[in-house]
Design an enzyme around this catalytic site. Structure first.
Site, PDB file in Angstrom:
ATOM      1  N   SER A   6      -0.109  -7.619  -3.964  1.00 28.95           N
ATOM      2  CA  SER A   6       0.259  -6.673  -5.027  1.00 28.95           C
ATOM      3  C   SER A   6       0.302  -7.287  -6.422  1.00 28.95           C
ATOM      4  O   SER A   6       0.569  -6.562  -7.382  1.00 28.95           O
ATOM      5  CB  SER A   6       1.597  -6.014  -4.707  1.00 28.95           C
ATOM      6  N   LYS A  36      -1.765  -5.526  -8.969  1.00 30.99           N
ATOM      7  CA  LYS A  36      -1.241  -4.452  -9.821  1.00 30.99           C
ATOM      8  C   LYS A  36      -0.980  -4.929 -11.256  1.00 30.99           C
ATOM      9  O   LYS A  36      -0.864  -4.091 -12.162  1.00 30.99           O
ATOM     10  CB  LYS A  36       0.033  -3.875  -9.217  1.00 30.99           C
ATOM     11  N   SER A  63       6.242  -1.203  -6.502  1.00 30.30           N
ATOM     12  CA  SER A  63       4.920  -1.614  -6.033  1.00 30.30           C
ATOM     13  C   SER A  63       4.192  -0.466  -5.335  1.00 30.30           C
ATOM     14  O   SER A  63       3.714  -0.580  -4.207  1.00 30.30           O
ATOM     15  CB  SER A  63       5.045  -2.819  -5.086  1.00 30.30           C
TER      16      SER A  63
END
Length: 538
Positions: free
Chosen positions: A92, A95, A341
């Site tokens: 993640s 991101k 997230s």
């Protein structure tokens, strides 16, 4: 002087950092070439290199990969690097790239719209034609928002529609799942299908999912009771479970059957046990949203004569708007996106960037190309990375810590940086809306309420990148990407790096490594982000 098409005279802070980093980088390269500096050292290693090398030599990482960089946030000077150019799976931390690009490409004031339009002629209370529900990718639309849209149709004087309800999701393409997403995640809410017209069942904004609550029956052997939120989304439940004897094991399973909108409830839930909640993906998010809206129309006295919902048809240009809903601006949406997230937010924003850049139906190819252009404009060497989705759910993504840290340095000069920085999880901040995926980490240490960073977790991959203030008041950028380890979790290793930075005066070289077991990091599952487990565990 220009670089990547940007006039550095307009960004003196960025210019100074890049120039300093370039000069120092050339100096280190020259020293490495003569063997005067050991591999992995930075231009100002002092005690920092020894401390961080000790932490990152943790036996749990034996046989795995480590890519780590620490830099001075003000000057851009690299203070530490260990395999900084190695490409590892960022999970993640992907991101970071997606959210920054979205702020730059779409703008912090960008809002998604969801509209109801009439195609035909309205005579009195009758619409002689079709009613269109048009989405543009908003992943935060709730059932209550669809209810307000239905109320708006009734307020516009429409009580009867002679045609159909048409769900227009054509702002995005029809590809619902990202590249190489795991097949065994089909039911998992963090892997929901992507549509321009969707619905979230809660204020975590888990678009494309339904909440399934299972309560034990009143007697042993009875079927448990199953409740869906929202209840009117057209989702079928196949309840094959039983209520077991009190005190026995809970073997309940809730999963969506492959390729269907049928949720199978199996196993046994003990008598008098607490209710079980699961967040489950839907097969077709467009039909799901339109079905909830159709039920809302009926509640508000609007009758659609042809009750067959038509999907995927473009709204005519001549259609008249009857009701509209606008999402929160991106500067606010980025908070639940990054704090928790949220994968679906990342993918919706990626496709929205693709549409804005090309005018075509938003798709991953165009969206990721827009992300890449933004990154190059920030000085990132996109030739060293691979990004195939917006969220990091794909195991094909590859990022070096050096490029993540470079990006974190560059964006500090963006006018909207404060909004984006506030969206990062904060170590040990007790409020989930503030601490996010770092809420239970680094508590009781100098990093608590200090470190602002993005987490990342997949099986065998973990990352933590962001900002922290050291003991001497020096702001640091850090990126730690770990991969291919077999341990159950390496979060405390990441945290030990950050706690060491926070508790040291790096300018004076007074650095002492903090052992991972002393970071006061709550145990967390390592295979996925803690926020991806429901009910919330962080």
């Amino acid at each position: 002087m220009t670089t990547h098409g940007r006039d550095l005279g307009r960004h003196p802070g960025r210019a100074a950092r890049r120039l300093t980093a370039l000069v120092l980088g050339l100096a280190v390269t020259a020293l490495l070439g003569t063997g005067a500096v050991p591999a992995g050292a930075g231009p100002s290693d002092g005690g920092l290199k020894g401390a961080l090398d000790t932490i990152l030599s943790d036996p749990r990482l034996d046989g795995g990969g480590v890519s780590a960089v620490v830099a001075d946030a003000a000057t851009g000077a690299t203070l530490y690097q260990r395999n900084g150019t190695d490409r590892l799976m960022p999970a993640s931390n992907t991101k970071i790239a997606t959210s920054l690009a979205a702020m730059g490409v779409l703008g912090p004031d960008h809002r998604f719209s969801t509209d109801v339009l009439a195609a035909g002629r309205q005579t009195g209370r009758t619409l002689r034609g079709d009613l269109y529900l048009r989405g543009t990718g908003d992943p935060t639309v709730l059932a209550a928002d669809y209810d307000r849209l239905a109320a708006g149709v009734a307020a516009a004087g429409v009580r009867r529609v002679t045609g159909q309800l048409v769900a227009d999701d054509t702002r995005f393409d029809a590809n619902r799942l990202g590249r190489s997403w795991a097949a065994d995640d089909e039911s998992s809410y963090y892997s929901a299908p992507i549509s321009a017209l969707t619905l979230a069942p809660d204020t975590d904004y888990d678009a494309g999912t339904v909440v399934v609550e299972v309560v034990p029956g009143g007697t042993e052997g009875a079927r448990p009771r199953v409740r869906l939120t929202p209840a009117d989304g057209g989702i079928r439940v196949a309840n094959r479970a039983t209520t077991g004897a009190a005190g026995f094991s809970n073997t309940l399973s809730v999963e969506r059957e492959h390729g269907t909108n049928t949720i199978a409830v199996t196993g046994s839930l003990p008598l008098k046990a607490a209710a079980v909640k699961e967040w489950i993906t839907v097969q077709d998010p467009t039909r799901y949203a339109a079905t909830v809206f159709a039920a809302a129309l009926a509640r508000h006295g609007v009758r659609v004569e042809d009750d067959r919902i038509r999907l995927g048809r473009l709204t005519p240009a001549t259609a008249k708007t009857l009701a509209a809903h606008r999402s929160m601006p991106l500067r606010e949406l980025v908070r639940p996106f990054m704090k928790l997230s949220n994968n679906m937010h990342a993918e919706a924003l990626t496709k929205a960037m693709g549409h804005q850049a090309t005018g075509r139906a938003g798709n991953w190819g165009d969206g990721l190309a827009a992300v890449g252009r933004y990154l190059r404009g920030q000085g990132v060497d996109t030739g060293t990375i691979r990004q195939v989705d917006g969220s990091g759910l794909s195991r094909m993504n590859l990022f070096p810590a050096a490029e993540l840290s470079k990006l974190l340095l560059a964006v500090q000069d963006e006018p909207w940086f404060g909004d984006w920085y506030a969206a990062l999880p904060v170590a040990c901040a007790p409020d989930r809306a503030e601490g996010g995926t770092l809420r239970t980490r680094m508590c009781g240490t100098p990093a608590a309420l200090n470190a602002h960073a993005k987490t990342g977790s997949l099986t065998g991959a973990s990352a933590l990148s962001g900002y922290v203030m050291d003991k001497g008041g020096r702001k640091l950028v850090f990126s730690v990407v770990l991969a291919d380890y077999l341990a159950s979790s390496v979060k405390s290793v990441e945290d030990a790096v950050v706690v060491t930075l926070a508790g040291s005066d790096t300018g004076k070289g007074t650095v002492e490594a903090v052992r991972p077991e002393r970071t006061r990091t709550a145990p967390a599952p390592a295979d996925v982000e803690c926020s991806w487990r429901k009910p919330a565990r962080c």
